[in-house]
Scaffold this active site. Sequence first.
Site, PDB file in Angstrom:
ATOM      1  N   ASP A   1      -3.895  12.650   8.102  1.00  0.00           N
ATOM      2  CA  ASP A   1      -4.410  13.090   9.402  1.00  0.00           C
ATOM      3  C   ASP A   1      -4.349  14.624   9.491  1.00  0.00           C
ATOM      4  OD1 ASP A   1      -4.506  10.288  10.378  1.00  0.00           O
ATOM      5  OD2 ASP A   1      -2.347  10.459  10.133  1.00  0.00           O
TER       6      ASP A   1
ATOM      7  N   HIS B   1       0.779   7.286  13.269  1.00  0.00           N
ATOM      8  CA  HIS B   1      -0.443   7.251  12.465  1.00  0.00           C
ATOM      9  C   HIS B   1      -1.326   6.133  13.017  1.00  0.00           C
ATOM     10  CE1 HIS B   1      -3.317   7.132   9.255  1.00  0.00           C
ATOM     11  NE2 HIS B   1      -3.031   5.866   9.028  1.00  0.00           N
TER      12      HIS B   1
HETATM   13  P1  NAX Z   1      -5.578  -2.424  -1.113  1.00  0.00           P
HETATM   14  O1  NAX Z   1      -5.779  -3.718  -0.417  1.00  0.00           O
HETATM   15  O2  NAX Z   1      -6.643  -1.895  -2.018  1.00  0.00           O
HETATM   16  O3  NAX Z   1      -4.238  -2.486  -1.963  1.00  0.00           O
HETATM   17  C1  NAX Z   1      -3.030  -2.960  -1.448  1.00  0.00           C
HETATM   18  C2  NAX Z   1      -2.265  -3.519  -2.620  1.00  0.00           C
HETATM   19  O4  NAX Z   1      -0.971  -3.866  -2.155  1.00  0.00           O
HETATM   20  C3  NAX Z   1      -2.883  -4.788  -3.199  1.00  0.00           C
HETATM   21  O5  NAX Z   1      -3.029  -4.624  -4.608  1.00  0.00           O
HETATM   22  C4  NAX Z   1      -1.857  -5.877  -2.854  1.00  0.00           C
HETATM   23  O6  NAX Z   1      -1.782  -6.860  -3.861  1.00  0.00           O
HETATM   24  C5  NAX Z   1      -0.582  -5.059  -2.761  1.00  0.00           C
HETATM   25  N1  NAX Z   1       0.470  -5.666  -1.936  1.00  0.00           N
HETATM   26  C6  NAX Z   1       0.357  -6.366  -0.790  1.00  0.00           C
HETATM   27  N2  NAX Z   1       1.550  -6.769  -0.356  1.00  0.00           N
HETATM   28  C7  NAX Z   1       2.455  -6.289  -1.237  1.00  0.00           C
HETATM   29  C8  NAX Z   1       3.877  -6.403  -1.346  1.00  0.00           C
HETATM   30  N3  NAX Z   1       4.580  -7.104  -0.462  1.00  0.00           N
HETATM   31  N4  NAX Z   1       4.487  -5.798  -2.389  1.00  0.00           N
HETATM   32  C9  NAX Z   1       3.778  -5.109  -3.295  1.00  0.00           C
HETATM   33  N5  NAX Z   1       2.427  -4.994  -3.262  1.00  0.00           N
HETATM   34  C10 NAX Z   1       1.785  -5.587  -2.246  1.00  0.00           C
HETATM   35  O7  NAX Z   1      -5.221  -1.365   0.031  1.00  0.00           O
HETATM   36  P2  NAX Z   1      -5.240   0.220  -0.022  1.00  0.00           P
HETATM   37  O8  NAX Z   1      -6.591   0.723   0.330  1.00  0.00           O
HETATM   38  O9  NAX Z   1      -4.633   0.684  -1.295  1.00  0.00           O
HETATM   39  O10 NAX Z   1      -4.319   0.568   1.231  1.00  0.00           O
HETATM   40  C11 NAX Z   1      -2.937   0.289   1.235  1.00  0.00           C
HETATM   41  C12 NAX Z   1      -2.323   0.540   2.594  1.00  0.00           C
HETATM   42  O11 NAX Z   1      -2.475   1.889   2.990  1.00  0.00           O
HETATM   43  C13 NAX Z   1      -2.961  -0.266   3.735  1.00  0.00           C
HETATM   44  O12 NAX Z   1      -1.917  -0.810   4.542  1.00  0.00           O
HETATM   45  C14 NAX Z   1      -3.720   0.767   4.525  1.00  0.00           C
HETATM   46  O13 NAX Z   1      -3.887   0.394   5.868  1.00  0.00           O
HETATM   47  C15 NAX Z   1      -2.840   1.961   4.354  1.00  0.00           C
HETATM   48  N6  NAX Z   1      -3.419   3.292   4.616  1.00  0.00           N
HETATM   49  C16 NAX Z   1      -2.611   4.205   5.236  1.00  0.00           C
HETATM   50  C17 NAX Z   1      -3.018   5.499   5.472  1.00  0.00           C
HETATM   51  C18 NAX Z   1      -2.122   6.499   6.122  1.00  0.00           C
HETATM   52  O14 NAX Z   1      -2.593   7.620   6.370  1.00  0.00           O
HETATM   53  N7  NAX Z   1      -0.848   6.211   6.423  1.00  0.00           N
HETATM   54  C19 NAX Z   1      -4.408   5.921   5.116  1.00  0.00           C
HETATM   55  C20 NAX Z   1      -5.047   5.057   4.097  1.00  0.00           C
HETATM   56  C21 NAX Z   1      -4.774   3.598   4.199  1.00  0.00           C
HETATM   57  O15 NAX Z   1      -5.671   3.029   5.111  1.00  0.00           O
END
Ligand code: NAX
Length: 325
Positions: free
Chosen positions: A159, A187
């Site tokens: 952000d 966030h």
């Molecule tokens: P993806 O869905 O591409 O990847 C997430 C990965 O996490 C998947 O491979 C899944 O298998 C794995 N996973 C799920 N539960 C798990 C667990 N308990 N232990 C280990 N691995 C696990 O998502 P992606 O685009 O990489 O985003 C990841 C997270 O970042 C989401 O929650 C998203 O909302 C968040 N974000 C946060 C941002 C921020 O500024 N704080 C910005 C970007 C993003 O949206």
Amino acid sequence: MNNPVRVAITGAAGQIGYQLCFRIAAGDMLGPNQPVILQLIEIPPAKDALEGVAMELEDAALPLLHGIVTTTELDEGFKDADVALLVGAKPRGKGMERADLLAENGKIFGPQGKSLNAVASRDVKVLVVGNPANTNALIAQANAPDLPAENFTAMTRLDHNRALAQLANKTGTHHTRIKQMTIWGNHSSTQYPDLHHVNCDGKTATDLVDRDWYENDFIPTVQQRGAAIIKARGASSAASAASSAIDHIRDWVLGTDGDDWVSMAVPADGSYGIEPGVIFSFPCTCEDGQWKIVQGLDINEFSQARLDATDKELREERQAVESLL
Ligand code: NAX
């Protein structure tokens, strides 16, 4: 050469994780003289994809990469970790209420906090990226009573960087010439991007832009940039999120630049009237591996109302997960 630093990444096979692995192993996070061991954690359905990421990392023959662990076991993944990037989270499903999402993620971040507490380095620097990031960080921190609370942070650097980009475009200034940007609070769409203290190439930012643009264009654009990216790209921010996570840890470990500061969501300590009990984004400086909240900034009535709104949202999130703390 220094001894390798152990970097644990959850969700390492996801879109952000895939970007993180290569940037970290290339030295972008901890510098060109710091070898790393990547400890990559996934859930069982993504185990094959994770092996694929590890194969590609090997094939890139990156000089700083001194080891790769792939696992679905938290204690193996967090063992002796110096840095833990908690990226994997449960996405919001169709018809899912915010409280359900918080509870589902609590089931992930509670055990991760316990595991970090048991096996990670006592100095582990934890950054939660997975949403809802601030409250997930609170849950992890509450489940790690033997680790200092200040080791737990959540990401608002994306952000912060988005706010730099918007102001840079508006004023025709390169973003490296813009200092003292602040994102306050959660966030989420209640975050408050604050221009009142920003120095834009030696000038006060609020003197360079009109009030209408600030209130009705800049603030909502930064707050809703994530949704705009999804609309344009058909997928949520990934490379920019990874880049910002790298910025967050790099500045925490290596220090912030001169008189500039960065936005980090950290445990509230009463600064700016934000009572302890939530992970709140503040302006922070970092030195010797420690962050410190910048003190003494003037908060006018307009800013105070926005700080109160984002604080209220975080307290409500906290209430929804109280049983997990
Ligand atoms: P993806 O869905 O591409 O990847 C997430 C990965 O996490 C998947 O491979 C899944 O298998 C794995 N996973 C799920 N539960 C798990 C667990 N308990 N232990 C280990 N691995 C696990 O998502 P992606 O685009 O990489 O985003 C990841 C997270 O970042 C989401 O929650 C998203 O909302 C968040 N974000 C946060 C941002 C921020 O500024 N704080 C910005 C970007 C993003 O949206």
